[in-house]
Each structure stands twice: as structure tokens, then as C-alpha cells.
Enzyme design. Structure first.
Site, short mmCIF file in Angstrom:
data_model
loop_
_atom_site.label_atom_id
_atom_site.label_comp_id
_atom_site.label_asym_id
_atom_site.label_seq_id
_atom_site.Cartn_x
_atom_site.Cartn_y
_atom_site.Cartn_z
N ASP A 43 0.87 -1.17 0.00
CA ASP A 43 0.00 0.00 0.00
C ASP A 43 0.91 1.23 0.00
O ASP A 43 1.68 1.43 0.96
CB ASP A 43 -0.89 -0.04 1.26
CG ASP A 43 -1.84 1.14 1.32
OD1 ASP A 43 -1.56 2.19 0.71
OD2 ASP A 43 -2.87 1.01 2.01
N SER A 48 -3.14 14.43 -14.36
CA SER A 48 -4.49 14.43 -14.93
C SER A 48 -4.72 15.77 -15.63
O SER A 48 -4.04 16.76 -15.34
CB SER A 48 -5.52 14.25 -13.82
OG SER A 48 -6.83 14.40 -14.30
N TYR A 60 -9.60 15.28 -5.28
CA TYR A 60 -8.88 14.74 -6.44
C TYR A 60 -8.16 15.86 -7.18
O TYR A 60 -6.97 15.76 -7.49
CB TYR A 60 -9.87 14.02 -7.36
CG TYR A 60 -9.24 13.36 -8.56
CD1 TYR A 60 -8.58 12.14 -8.43
CD2 TYR A 60 -9.31 13.93 -9.84
CE1 TYR A 60 -8.00 11.52 -9.53
CE2 TYR A 60 -8.73 13.32 -10.93
CZ TYR A 60 -8.08 12.11 -10.78
OH TYR A 60 -7.51 11.51 -11.86
N LYS A 104 -4.16 16.32 -7.85
CA LYS A 104 -3.58 16.27 -9.19
C LYS A 104 -2.88 17.58 -9.54
O LYS A 104 -1.92 17.59 -10.32
CB LYS A 104 -4.65 15.89 -10.22
CG LYS A 104 -5.15 14.45 -10.06
CD LYS A 104 -4.03 13.43 -10.25
CE LYS A 104 -4.48 12.00 -10.08
NZ LYS A 104 -3.42 11.01 -10.29
#
Ligand SMILES: NC(=O)c1ccc[n+]([C@@H]2O[C@H](COP(=O)([O-])OP(=O)(O)OC[C@H]3O[C@@H](n4cnc5c(N)ncnc54)[C@H](O)[C@@H]3O)[C@@H](O)[C@H]2O)c1
Length: 264
Positions: free
Chosen positions: A59, A134, A147, A151
Site C-alpha cells: 500500500d 491528470s 482529487y 492532481k
């Protein structure tokens, strides 16, 4: 232009699914020795072995486990820091838990992966790293506050790492995908009502496939990109260039999940 990694060793985080899997396959096809880092439940050993390489269950948010995983692979030439997640949430309603989890995987996990890889690359005076960022590194797609923050944040890691690692012969770049069909996004690809207006703003009229992103990643980590560092390669069908809808009816039609000219 043929890319051949000639047995160089690559680590791909989040390499069992989606974009990471496509990167792992493309690297292996170009003769890289690939080790996949992914969660235990994804059985990374299975895919790694099938590619003639290896897999390690780890992880990336767990610093001690990640360091131990890197210690098992002392020689590393390439890192694809790709593992990531997207958890919905707006400025108004994102939970502390979803925020913390997203930061832990997409930002801290990426930082730690690059830190451990860079320490192994530094004495060898060579290496190449690609981060999966992204288009959301640049825009503010709704309901993705955490998110989008991560990014955008990885571009800070990208620029700093490119600056600090360049003197040691280590290049660092990012790929910045738009909407790519993976299990993260499959729900949207199965919903024409969602796709039609979404793809209207994409000059190529469609979403992307993981292999189309992997090709960009493989180029950036290869010798073909030997003078490129600190760069971001957007792989989005032109979405970021389109301020307003590219495709309009009746000159265009939405058919089979993509926009095309009505005359075609
Ligand atoms: N699919 C898209 O449209 C799209 C667009 C832009 C960017 N991205 C980015 O691409 C990357 C890959 O996404 P995807 O769409 O292939 O998703 P995916 O869910 O198919 O693959 C993500 C992989 O990362 C692994 N992973 C998640 N958390 C992890 C952790 N803590 N430790 C180790 N591995 C972990 C998952 O097990 C999975 O194998 C992500 O960083 C994502 O943000 C995706």
C-alpha cells in the site's frame, strides 16, 4: 522509432489495473523487466509474473511497507508513479475521511514512491520517472475537490523533483490523461446521456483507452525523451484546448459513443 529498454528495471505502482496495467504491459513489450506494486487484494504477483517480472503487494500510503518494497528491488531504472484514486465530494460536502484518503494515496503516496526511487537512482546517476497526473491538474471539474487538489499538487512534486534530480541524470515527467476508460470511469462510459455532452468538448470526439496513455508514458521514460524533464504530456483528445463545445448538431452527430461529422 523503436523503443527497447534492454532489460532495464521498471516499477509501476497501481500496475494491476487500468492505465498502470497498460503501462506495465507496454514496458514489458519493450523489453523492460517490470515489477508491479499494488494492493494485496489485487494480487500484483500474478500479473507481474505473467509479464516475466515480479509483483509486490504494498500500500503506497504505508511508508514503512513501501520502503521495504523498494528495498527488495535495489536496481531501479524507471518508476511509473501511477497508483491513484478518485473519491467524489464538493467544496460543501467532501468528508474529512475522503479528503485524507485522497491526499494519502494521490499525493503522499506519489511523493514517497518518488523519494524512495530517487534515493536508489541517485548513486547510479540515471533514472526516469513518470507521474500519472491528470487534466484535472489544471481544471476544476465539479465534485472532485480532493482529487483536483492532489492532481494539481503532483505538478509541484514534478517540478521540484525534475529540478532537484536533474543533476543526477534522473528525468521526471508527467502524463496528464483526460477521460480514459478504466474501472474508475466505466460507469460514465456506459452512460450515453453523460458521454454526449462530455465528449462535445473533446476535439477528437471520444474518450481515451489506457493503451493511448501508456504509449505517452513509455515515450517519456525512454531514451527518445532524453532531453525532456519537468514536462507534462496531456493525453486528452484535445479537451483542454476546447473552451466551448467543439461538436454541434446538426453538423455533427453522436453515434456509438463518439462524436463524428454528420456527413461521415
Ligand atoms: N481513468 C481516467 O480517466 C484517469 C484520468 C486521469 C488520471 N487518471 C489517473 O490514472 C491513475 C490510474 O487510474 P486508473 O483509471 O487506471 O484507475 P484503476 O482503479 O483502474 O487503477 C488504479 C490502481 O491503483 C491501485 N491503488 C490504489 N490505491 C493504492 C495504494 N494505496 N497502494 C497501491 N496501489 C493502489 C489500485 O489497486 C489499482 O490497481 C490514477 O492516478 C488516476 O488518478 C485516470
Amino acid at each position: 522509432m523503436r523503443i527497447d529498454f534492454g532489460g532495464r528495471h521498471a516499477i509501476v505502482t497501481g500496475g494491476v489495473n487500468g492505465i498502470g496495467k497498460a503501462i506495465a504491459l507496454a514496458l514489458a513489450t519493450a523489453n523492460a523487466r517490470v515489477t508491479i506494486f499494488d494492493l494485496d487484494r489485487e494480487s500484483p504477483q500474478e500479473l507481474g509474473k505473467s509479464l516475466g517480472g515480479n509483483g509486490i503487494a504494498v500500500d503506497i500510503t504505508n511508508r514503512a511497507s513501501l520502503e521495504a518494497a523498494f528495498a527488495l528491488v535495489p536496481e531501479i531504472d524507471i518508476l511509473a508513479a501511477n497508483a491513484g484514486t478518485a473519491i467524489g465530494g464538493t467544496v460543501f460536502d467532501a468528508t474529512q475521511e475522503s479528503w485524507d484518503r485522497t491526499i494519502a494515496i494521490n499525493l503522499t503516496g506519489v511523493f514517497q514512491s518518488i523519494q524512495f526511487a530517487a534515493r536508489l537512482m541517485k548513486p547510479r546517476r540515471r533514472g526516469s520517472i513518470v507521474i500519472t497526473a491528470s487534466t484535472n491538474s489544471y481544471d476544476g471539474e465539479e465534485n472532485l475537490i480532493a482529487y483536483n487538489a492532489t492532481k494539481a499538487g503532483v505538478l509541484g512534486i514534478l517540478h521540484t523533483a525534475a529540478n532537484e534530480l536533474g543533476p543526477y541524470g534522473i528525468r521526471v515527467n508527467s502524463i496528464n490523461p483526460g477521460l480514459i476508460r478504466t474501472r474508475l470511469t466505466d460507469q460514465y462510459f456506459n452512460d450515453p446521456e453523460y458521454l454526449k455532452p462530455y465528449f462535445q468538448g473533446i476535439p477528437l470526439g471520444r474518450g481515451g483507452q489506457p493503451e493511448e496513455v501508456a504509449a505517452a508514458a513509455v515515450f517519456l521514460v525512454s531514451e527518445q525523451a532524453s532531453y525532456i524533464t519537468g514536462a507534462s504530456l496531456v493525453v486528452d483528445g484535445g479537451q483542454l484546448t476546447s473552451k466551448f463545445a467543439t461538436w454541434k448538431e446538426p453538423q455533427s452527430k453522436f453515434e456509438d459513443g463518439k462524436w463524428k461529422l454528420a456527413s461521415d
